[in-house]
Design a protein around this motif. Structure first.
Motif, PDB file in Angstrom:
ATOM      1  N   ALA A 133       7.382  -5.619  -4.385  1.00 46.39           N
ATOM      2  CA  ALA A 133       6.975  -6.188  -5.682  1.00 46.39           C
ATOM      3  C   ALA A 133       5.466  -6.056  -5.877  1.00 46.39           C
ATOM      4  O   ALA A 133       4.996  -5.645  -6.951  1.00 46.39           O
ATOM      5  N   LEU A 134       4.706  -6.377  -4.846  1.00 47.37           N
ATOM      6  CA  LEU A 134       3.247  -6.288  -4.935  1.00 47.37           C
ATOM      7  C   LEU A 134       2.815  -4.833  -5.126  1.00 47.37           C
ATOM      8  O   LEU A 134       1.911  -4.532  -5.917  1.00 47.37           O
ATOM      9  N   GLY A 135       3.478  -3.928  -4.405  1.00 45.36           N
ATOM     10  CA  GLY A 135       3.164  -2.501  -4.531  1.00 45.36           C
ATOM     11  C   GLY A 135       3.447  -1.976  -5.931  1.00 45.36           C
ATOM     12  O   GLY A 135       2.666  -1.192  -6.475  1.00 45.36           O
ATOM     13  N   LEU A 136       4.551  -2.434  -6.544  1.00 44.39           N
ATOM     14  CA  LEU A 136       4.877  -1.995  -7.904  1.00 44.39           C
ATOM     15  C   LEU A 136       3.882  -2.564  -8.921  1.00 44.39           C
ATOM     16  O   LEU A 136       3.483  -1.876  -9.857  1.00 44.39           O
ATOM     17  N   ALA A 137       3.456  -3.821  -8.706  1.00 50.64           N
ATOM     18  CA  ALA A 137       2.436  -4.417  -9.583  1.00 50.64           C
ATOM     19  C   ALA A 137       1.132  -3.626  -9.478  1.00 50.64           C
ATOM     20  O   ALA A 137       0.468  -3.350 -10.481  1.00 50.64           O
ATOM     21  N   LEU A 138       0.791  -3.235  -8.250  1.00 52.93           N
ATOM     22  CA  LEU A 138      -0.431  -2.459  -8.014  1.00 52.93           C
ATOM     23  C   LEU A 138      -0.335  -1.077  -8.662  1.00 52.93           C
ATOM     24  O   LEU A 138      -1.270  -0.610  -9.320  1.00 52.93           O
TER      25      LEU A 138
ATOM     26  N   ILE B  63       0.848  -1.201   0.000  1.00 57.99           N
ATOM     27  CA  ILE B  63       0.000   0.000   0.000  1.00 57.99           C
ATOM     28  C   ILE B  63       0.881   1.248   0.000  1.00 57.99           C
ATOM     29  O   ILE B  63       0.657   2.192  -0.767  1.00 57.99           O
ATOM     30  N   ILE B  64       1.942   1.252   0.831  1.00 58.45           N
ATOM     31  CA  ILE B  64       2.804   2.433   0.920  1.00 58.45           C
ATOM     32  C   ILE B  64       3.557   2.673  -0.393  1.00 58.45           C
ATOM     33  O   ILE B  64       3.631   3.806  -0.876  1.00 58.45           O
ATOM     34  N   VAL B  65       4.096   1.597  -0.978  1.00 65.29           N
ATOM     35  CA  VAL B  65       4.828   1.744  -2.248  1.00 65.29           C
ATOM     36  C   VAL B  65       3.914   2.307  -3.332  1.00 65.29           C
ATOM     37  O   VAL B  65       4.262   3.275  -4.032  1.00 65.29           O
TER      38      VAL B  65
END
Lengths: 215, 171
Positions: free
Chosen positions: B17-22, A54-56
């Motif tokens: 990785a999940l954040g970049l995919a999102l 969420i933060i990224v």
């Protein structure tokens, strides 16, 4: 070129989903043991991975708008319906504690050969059907406590977006520290070996399990 | 011979990785990732096949059948991608195995019953919340939606409470 591209085609769906599924699998989120261990506070991966993600993504969206690559209010933000959002979240949490998954993780789990995840997915179709059947009588509750359209935390708290991001990062750092301490106290977060290697859950070994239980 | 089982990514790496995919999904489509939306459409499609008139008349599922093909949409391709991505992840790490996972202390039928029951709660809850852990929690969290954090508070409190009740089923 302006962002977002609003590309809702086949390739965009496949690419987004593929990266999503690959990341979830590598996080260990195909394992219902690992997912539910969060609720027993013995494995904090769910908190750590979700909060980091969420933060990224939040920083990325904030930066894209701050640098003018993307106009403000150009992405979808859900609106709060207090009671339905809270109760629905609670039911999804209860569903994970009972069945081991949420919708996305059950899909990944099925792809890794977990047949129980297929039953979870069948259950979701039944639950969706049940909700739809009762929808007319649930409507009052479904629409109760509607918040401002697409309200965000900065709007709610009346502080700048960067300040919300700083607060979230502080919460994440504290959560990582607390989580790691509690994981150590219970023998560490579940490893891939533990959830894949030594389990006696293969269907071919099923007869053996019944034997042991009978003794 | 059993293939070597590779370790999971550390949570920080997996989260990035999940954040970049999102983030990529947002930049491509203008919205985040989802999952329960597919199951809603699957329910509408299935209802349309086995109980057409009732599903068309239903005030919640009916609108999904208006266009004729409830599954012909972005989220179906996304879910297919999730299956492929999960399969690639498992096959390249020695983590693919046909099995009945689930409530570790129960036998096969008990595990399937809990999986089915948990799915019913989740399917119902996701419709009430207008999304699931991905659709509201993650994808609402990225643009800092209040709804996402309210959802996650309910999710964690109920998850912890129900886990206490089910200690005899799960480790």
């Amino acid at each position: 070129m302006t962002l977002p591209l609003y590309d809702n085609g086949v390739a965009s769906g496949l690419l987004s989903g593929l990266l999503f599924g690959y990341a979830l699998e590598n996080a260990g989120f195909a394992s219902p043991r690992k997912l539910t261990a969060q609720f027993r506070f013995t494995d904090w991966s769910v908190f750590k991975v979700m909060f980091t993600a969420i933060i990224v993504a939040a920083i990325g969206l904030y930066a894209a708008m701050a640098f003018g690559w993307m106009p403000a209010k150009s992405v979808y933000v859900p609106t709060t319906f207090f009671w339905a959002t809270l109760t629905g979240g609670a039911l999804v949490g209860a569903g994970m504690a009972v069945g081991g998954y949420c919708p996305g993780t059950s899909t990944v789990a099925f792809a890794t050969g977990r047949l129980d995840a297929l039953f979870f997915m069948i259950g979701m179709v039944l639950g969706t059907g049940l909700f739809s059947g009762l929808f007319d009588s649930l409507k009052g509750f479904y629409l109760a406590g509607e918040g401002p359209q697409a309200q965000t935390l900065d709007g709610l708290l009346g502080i700048p977006t960067w300040a919300v991001l700083v607060i979230l990062i502080v919460v994440a750092v504290l959560g990582f520290a607390l989580g790691t301490r509690l994981e150590r106290a219970s023998g560490g977060a579940l490893t891939a070996e533990q959830v894949n290697g030594d389990d006696k859950l293969e269907i071919v070994e099923h007869v053996e399990i019944v034997d042991i239980r009978a003794r | 011979m059993q293939p070597t089982i590779r370790p999971f990514w550390p949570p920080l790496i997996a989260g990035i990785a999940l954040g970049l995919a999102l983030l990529l999904t947002f930049l491509l489509t203008g919205h985040g990732l989802g999952a329960s939306g597919f199951f809603t459409r699957l329910t509408a499609w299935f209802g349309g096949e086995v109980a057409g008139p009732a599903t068309h008349a239903n005030s919640y599922l009916g609108p999904y059948l208006k266009g004729g093909a409830p599954l012909a949409t972005w989220i179906s391709w996304e879910i297919l991608g999730v299956l492929i991505g999960g399969l690639i992840g498992a096959l390249t790490s020695g983590r693919f195995k046909l099995r009945l996972d689930g409530a570790t202390k129960l036998s096969g039928s008990g595990r399937l019953a809990l999986a089915l029951g948990g799915g019913v709660l989740t399917g119902f809850g996701a419709r009430l919340a207008r999304g699931c852990t991905s659709g509201i929690g993650l994808s609402g969290g990225a643009p800092l939606a209040v709804a996402a954090f309210l959802f996650l508070i309910g999710f964690f409190i109920a998850g912890v409470a129900v886990s206490v009740l089910l200690r005899r089923a799960w480790v």
